[in-house]
Design a protein around this motif. Structure first.
Motif, PDB file in Angstrom:
ATOM      1  N   ASN A 178      11.844  -0.927 -93.481  1.00  0.00           N
ATOM      2  CA  ASN A 178      11.388  -0.541 -94.824  1.00  0.00           C
ATOM      3  C   ASN A 178       9.941  -0.970 -95.060  1.00  0.00           C
ATOM      4  OD1 ASN A 178      13.894   0.543 -95.403  1.00  0.00           O
ATOM      5  ND2 ASN A 178      14.634  -1.273 -96.491  1.00  0.00           N
ATOM      6  N   ALA A 179       9.590  -2.167 -94.576  1.00  0.00           N
ATOM      7  CA  ALA A 179       8.219  -2.667 -94.745  1.00  0.00           C
ATOM      8  C   ALA A 179       7.222  -1.799 -93.978  1.00  0.00           C
ATOM      9  CB  ALA A 179       8.131  -4.119 -94.279  1.00  0.00           C
ATOM     10  N   ILE A 180       7.611  -1.336 -92.790  1.00  0.00           N
ATOM     11  CA  ILE A 180       6.731  -0.453 -92.005  1.00  0.00           C
ATOM     12  C   ILE A 180       6.491   0.856 -92.750  1.00  0.00           C
ATOM     13  CG2 ILE A 180       6.575   0.903 -89.877  1.00  0.00           C
ATOM     14  CD1 ILE A 180       8.200  -1.391 -88.513  1.00  0.00           C
ATOM     15  N   LYS A 181       7.547   1.409 -93.348  1.00  0.00           N
ATOM     16  CA  LYS A 181       7.406   2.663 -94.109  1.00  0.00           C
ATOM     17  C   LYS A 181       6.448   2.511 -95.278  1.00  0.00           C
ATOM     18  CE  LYS A 181      11.980   4.669 -93.229  1.00  0.00           C
ATOM     19  NZ  LYS A 181      13.282   5.027 -93.847  1.00  0.00           N
ATOM     20  N   ILE A 210       6.635 -10.759 -82.640  1.00  0.00           N
ATOM     21  CA  ILE A 210       5.876  -9.566 -82.242  1.00  0.00           C
ATOM     22  C   ILE A 210       4.980  -9.134 -83.398  1.00  0.00           C
ATOM     23  CG2 ILE A 210       6.011  -7.172 -81.463  1.00  0.00           C
ATOM     24  CD1 ILE A 210       8.747  -7.814 -80.285  1.00  0.00           C
ATOM     25  N   GLY A 211       3.670  -9.141 -83.152  1.00  0.00           N
ATOM     26  CA  GLY A 211       2.705  -8.732 -84.163  1.00  0.00           C
ATOM     27  C   GLY A 211       2.054  -7.414 -83.789  1.00  0.00           C
ATOM     28  N   PHE A 212       2.178  -6.414 -84.649  1.00  0.00           N
ATOM     29  CA  PHE A 212       1.521  -5.125 -84.431  1.00  0.00           C
ATOM     30  C   PHE A 212       0.161  -5.143 -85.105  1.00  0.00           C
ATOM     31  CE2 PHE A 212       5.996  -4.097 -83.907  1.00  0.00           C
ATOM     32  CZ  PHE A 212       5.984  -3.244 -82.813  1.00  0.00           C
ATOM     33  N   VAL A 213      -0.871  -4.722 -84.375  1.00  0.00           N
ATOM     34  CA  VAL A 213      -2.229  -4.621 -84.910  1.00  0.00           C
ATOM     35  C   VAL A 213      -2.581  -3.141 -84.897  1.00  0.00           C
ATOM     36  CG1 VAL A 213      -4.610  -5.395 -84.691  1.00  0.00           C
ATOM     37  CG2 VAL A 213      -2.748  -6.910 -83.985  1.00  0.00           C
ATOM     38  N   GLY A 230       5.714  -8.859 -87.419  1.00  0.00           N
ATOM     39  CA  GLY A 230       4.632  -8.885 -88.392  1.00  0.00           C
ATOM     40  C   GLY A 230       3.693  -7.725 -88.129  1.00  0.00           C
ATOM     41  N   ALA A 231       2.840  -7.396 -89.092  1.00  0.00           N
ATOM     42  CA  ALA A 231       1.927  -6.259 -88.910  1.00  0.00           C
ATOM     43  C   ALA A 231       0.605  -6.493 -89.631  1.00  0.00           C
ATOM     44  CB  ALA A 231       2.575  -4.971 -89.406  1.00  0.00           C
ATOM     45  N   VAL A 232      -0.481  -6.093 -88.951  1.00  0.00           N
ATOM     46  CA  VAL A 232      -1.842  -6.130 -89.503  1.00  0.00           C
ATOM     47  C   VAL A 232      -2.430  -4.731 -89.371  1.00  0.00           C
ATOM     48  CG1 VAL A 232      -4.195  -6.937 -89.012  1.00  0.00           C
ATOM     49  CG2 VAL A 232      -2.294  -8.575 -89.057  1.00  0.00           C
ATOM     50  N   GLN A 233      -3.095  -4.249 -90.420  1.00  0.00           N
ATOM     51  CA  GLN A 233      -3.862  -2.996 -90.326  1.00  0.00           C
ATOM     52  C   GLN A 233      -5.344  -3.347 -90.419  1.00  0.00           C
ATOM     53  OE1 GLN A 233      -4.437   1.366 -92.530  1.00  0.00           O
ATOM     54  NE2 GLN A 233      -2.974  -0.093 -93.357  1.00  0.00           N
ATOM     55  N   TYR A 234      -6.153  -2.589 -89.686  1.00  0.00           N
ATOM     56  CA  TYR A 234      -7.581  -2.911 -89.705  1.00  0.00           C
ATOM     57  C   TYR A 234      -8.453  -1.659 -89.713  1.00  0.00           C
ATOM     58  CZ  TYR A 234      -8.084  -1.820 -84.671  1.00  0.00           C
ATOM     59  OH  TYR A 234      -8.125  -1.186 -83.446  1.00  0.00           O
ATOM     60  N   ARG A 283      -6.144  -6.347 -92.962  1.00  0.00           N
ATOM     61  CA  ARG A 283      -5.175  -6.579 -94.028  1.00  0.00           C
ATOM     62  C   ARG A 283      -3.835  -6.977 -93.405  1.00  0.00           C
ATOM     63  NH1 ARG A 283      -4.877  -1.620 -97.767  1.00  0.00           N
ATOM     64  NH2 ARG A 283      -3.350  -0.738 -96.310  1.00  0.00           N
ATOM     65  N   LEU A 284      -3.278  -8.091 -93.883  1.00  0.00           N
ATOM     66  CA  LEU A 284      -1.944  -8.499 -93.442  1.00  0.00           C
ATOM     67  C   LEU A 284      -0.930  -7.671 -94.213  1.00  0.00           C
ATOM     68  CD1 LEU A 284      -0.145 -10.470 -91.793  1.00  0.00           C
ATOM     69  CD2 LEU A 284      -0.198 -11.986 -93.786  1.00  0.00           C
ATOM     70  N   GLU A 285      -0.226  -6.783 -93.515  1.00  0.00           N
ATOM     71  CA  GLU A 285       0.786  -5.953 -94.168  1.00  0.00           C
ATOM     72  C   GLU A 285       2.050  -6.764 -94.439  1.00  0.00           C
ATOM     73  OE1 GLU A 285       0.052  -3.235 -95.391  1.00  0.00           O
ATOM     74  OE2 GLU A 285      -1.654  -2.453 -94.257  1.00  0.00           O
ATOM     75  N   PHE A 286       2.498  -7.517 -93.461  1.00  0.00           N
ATOM     76  CA  PHE A 286       3.578  -8.486 -93.679  1.00  0.00           C
ATOM     77  C   PHE A 286       3.612  -9.474 -92.519  1.00  0.00           C
ATOM     78  CE2 PHE A 286       5.468  -4.676 -91.798  1.00  0.00           C
ATOM     79  CZ  PHE A 286       6.212  -5.166 -90.736  1.00  0.00           C
ATOM     80  N   GLY A 287       3.966 -10.730 -92.830  1.00  0.00           N
ATOM     81  CA  GLY A 287       3.991 -11.788 -91.826  1.00  0.00           C
ATOM     82  C   GLY A 287       5.359 -11.963 -91.196  1.00  0.00           C
ATOM     83  N   PHE A 288       5.439 -12.842 -90.203  1.00  0.00           N
ATOM     84  CA  PHE A 288       6.681 -13.076 -89.480  1.00  0.00           C
ATOM     85  C   PHE A 288       7.800 -13.583 -90.396  1.00  0.00           C
ATOM     86  CE2 PHE A 288       3.847 -14.019 -85.630  1.00  0.00           C
ATOM     87  CZ  PHE A 288       3.980 -12.723 -85.146  1.00  0.00           C
ATOM     88  N   GLU A 289       7.429 -14.375 -91.387  1.00  0.00           N
ATOM     89  CA  GLU A 289       8.443 -15.010 -92.228  1.00  0.00           C
ATOM     90  C   GLU A 289       8.877 -14.118 -93.390  1.00  0.00           C
ATOM     91  OE1 GLU A 289       4.654 -15.281 -94.115  1.00  0.00           O
ATOM     92  OE2 GLU A 289       5.252 -15.821 -92.065  1.00  0.00           O
ATOM     93  N   LYS A 290       8.265 -12.951 -93.532  1.00  0.00           N
ATOM     94  CA  LYS A 290       8.472 -12.135 -94.734  1.00  0.00           C
ATOM     95  C   LYS A 290       9.770 -11.326 -94.679  1.00  0.00           C
ATOM     96  CE  LYS A 290       6.699 -10.595 -98.655  1.00  0.00           C
ATOM     97  NZ  LYS A 290       6.478 -11.487 -99.794  1.00  0.00           N
ATOM     98  N   GLN A 291      10.066 -10.704 -93.528  1.00  0.00           N
ATOM     99  CA  GLN A 291      11.217  -9.809 -93.420  1.00  0.00           C
ATOM    100  C   GLN A 291      12.268 -10.440 -92.510  1.00  0.00           C
ATOM    101  OE1 GLN A 291      10.638  -7.394 -95.463  1.00  0.00           O
ATOM    102  NE2 GLN A 291       8.426  -7.651 -95.587  1.00  0.00           N
ATOM    103  N   SER A 292      13.500 -10.577 -93.001  1.00  0.00           N
ATOM    104  CA  SER A 292      14.503 -11.332 -92.247  1.00  0.00           C
ATOM    105  C   SER A 292      15.611 -10.474 -91.644  1.00  0.00           C
ATOM    106  CB  SER A 292      15.131 -12.408 -93.136  1.00  0.00           C
ATOM    107  OG  SER A 292      15.727 -11.817 -94.270  1.00  0.00           O
TER     108      SER A 292
END
Length: 534
Positions: A416-419, A352-355, A391-395, A400-409
């Protein structure tokens, strides 16, 4: 006379005090009794007590949550009658009595709830039997309710020898007897591996323990190496097919028997099997000692293969002559559905990727509200390297890639990454953001994951959204659009996967975003249910 009246009153009090109490988080799957009366406490309407279905509920729903959803009791609690029924091909979510139930794909067991009045002539248990409690075998059969599709991968290599191969077959016959194989319960097939794997018989070949045991006795040893990785790949690609008797509603379990250690690598084949919803167990017999470990092809091969590395999915047996001692522990583990963590559901099988729109019109306060909305959706999923990944992208004008699928397990890592996402501020180039998210997130998505994009914006884009959205759809990305305030309806519909009404949402104010969380989750699960299971 007084003594008789006192006795009657005491008996009356005992009858009602004998109704067992259950907690809000107790799921129907945890209780073995097929029909029982229980008392729910107050407060079971909390969203953390998840409910799946409407009228007929999946067995891993909260019993008391389902009772409130159905209208049998209210949030103050009360007595209910619970009856187990067959698994369904799908469960429809709905909002009822303050509880949002979720949709779910087919499941192995269901239950219904009604008013807690005993039926005439029926005696209900005063204590409930839980699946986590010890079960007593009777005539070689296990009393735990069990509906699983089991594949044993048996070691046919030359290293095992003829005598130990016979011990292995005897173990399989004991397991078959203990499982009490049948179409309403567990089914069992066997693959033998050596240099190459081959199916001895599939899930639908034998429908009772007697015939299955006779077939096991006739299995001949193949010989060859111990290529476990190749066997796991074969299981993943070939065994759990509908044509082979796979029932869908029953969890898929693969149990690998290994004499010593494998002669090939297992990590990659195991990962793909786990991601396909197969719960992998290892039974290793006479594993390598300290001097032999240098000969092992892949260090820690068990932990790299099993569903989870918590010890539940692996059994190490020091000698073939003590293998019989693990029959009941193994059967108990594979029959405890709550522990079969690798079974595929709508909550553990997506990327799931949030844009996220970070343009100037959003503002710092509203941006934090959007991040809370992202977190509220994310925490509904089972998150790990092999479950759902986020994963998350801000635009703005840029991306900007905030974090990818493989980053947070883990789920907490994701939250925490979203915060930590900082508000950017700038213009609104939504089309470019869709392209960027596809390239940075979804191209790296795993082939057996559902690819889901959730785009959140508060305004009209400065660039074209139709082309990038169409390209994403054509590449298998399911896209949800969430618009706030000045977002353009035509763009939201262009971004969203068809049908628009199921994938496009709009609110006037940021503070109303939270209302869409249960609807988005329900739609994701409904869509998962409507697709073939890979």
């Amino acid at each position: 006379h007084r003594t008789l009246v006192a006795s009657i009153l005491t008996l009356h009090a005992c009858v009602f005090s004998d109704v067992p109490q259950i907690d809000c988080d107790i799921k129907a799957a945890k209780i073995i009794n097929p029909e029982f009366i229980a008392k729910c406490p107050a407060g079971c309407q909390d969203v953390k007590y998840r409910v799946y279905g409407t009228d007929i509920y999946a067995s891993f729903s909260s019993i008391c949550g389902a009772a409130i959803h159905s209208g049998t009791i209210d949030k103050s609690g009360g007595k209910i009658l619970v009856q187990k029924v067959a698994g369904q091909s799908g469960y429809r979510g709905s909002f009822s009595n303050g509880i949002r139930s979720l949709s779910l794909p087919r499941w192995r067991e269901s239950f219904i709830v009604s008013e807690g009045k005993p039926k005439k002539g029926v005696q209900y248990p005063s204590t409930l039997e839980y699946s986590s409690s010890k079960s007593t075998p009777v005539k070689g059969k296990c009393l735990v309710y069990c509906k699983v599709d089991v594949c044993f991968l048996i070691d046919g290599s030359w290293s095992i020898g003829k005598r130990r191969f016979q011990i292995q077959k005897h173990f399989l016959k004991d397991v078959a007897q203990s499982l009490d194989v049948g179409v309403a319960g567990p089914l069992m097939g066997i693959i033998q591996y050596g240099d190459d794997p081959s199916t001895e018989f599939n899930l639908k070949t034998y429908a009772n323990s007697k015939d299955l045991k006779n077939a096991i006795e006739k299995i001949l040893q193949k010989g060859g190496l111990s290529n476990v990785g190749k066997a796991l790949s074969f299981v993943n690609k070939n065994f759990f097919e509908d044509s082979n008797g796979n029932r869908g509603a029953a969890p898929n379990v693969a149990i690998v028997m290994v004499d010593g250690w494998p002669t090939d690598k297992v990590e990659e084949a195991s990962r793909l099997a786990r991601e396909s919803g197969i719960n992998i167990f290892f039974v290793t017999i006479e594993g390598p000692d300290e001097n032999e470990k240098q000969n092992v092809v892949e260090a820690n091969f068990v932990d790299k293969a099993v569903c989870r590395t918590n010890g539940y999915y692996s059994i190490n047996v020091p000698s073939w002559f003590s293998l019989h001692k693990v029959v009941q522990p193994l059967v108990k583990r594979i029959c405890d559905s709550d522990h079969l963590a690798c079974s595929k559901t709508c909550l553990n099988s997506a990327d799931i990727g949030f844009v996220i729109d970070g343009s100037s019109s959003v503002g710092t306060g509203n941006f934090r509200t959007v991040l809370q909305f992202v977190a509220n959706i994310s925490k509904e999923f089972e998150i790990s390297d092999t479950d759902t990944r986020i994963g998350a992208v801000q635009y703005t004008y840029e991306q900007r890639l905030e974090f990818g699928f493989e980053k947070q397990s883990t789920k907490q890592d994701v939250l925490n990454a979203i915060k930590r996402i900082n508000y950017w501020s700038g213009g609104t180039s939504t089309g470019a953001a869709i392209n960027y998210a596809f390239e940075q997130l979804f191209i790296k998505s795993k082939p057996n994951k559902r690819k889901i994009m959730i785009l959140i914006t508060d305004g009209r884009s400065y660039d074209d959204v139709q082309g990038p959205a169409t390209a994403a759809h054509q590449n298998g990305v399911i896209t949800y659009s969430v618009g706030i305030a000045w977002a353009a309806q035509d763009e939201l519909e262009a971004i969203a996967t068809d049908p628009d009404k199921e994938h496009s949402f709009f609110v006037d104010e940021f503070d109303s975003l939270y209302r869409f969380v249960p609807r988005i989750i329900q739609n994701i699960c409904t869509e998962f249910n409507s697709q073939p299971r890979n």
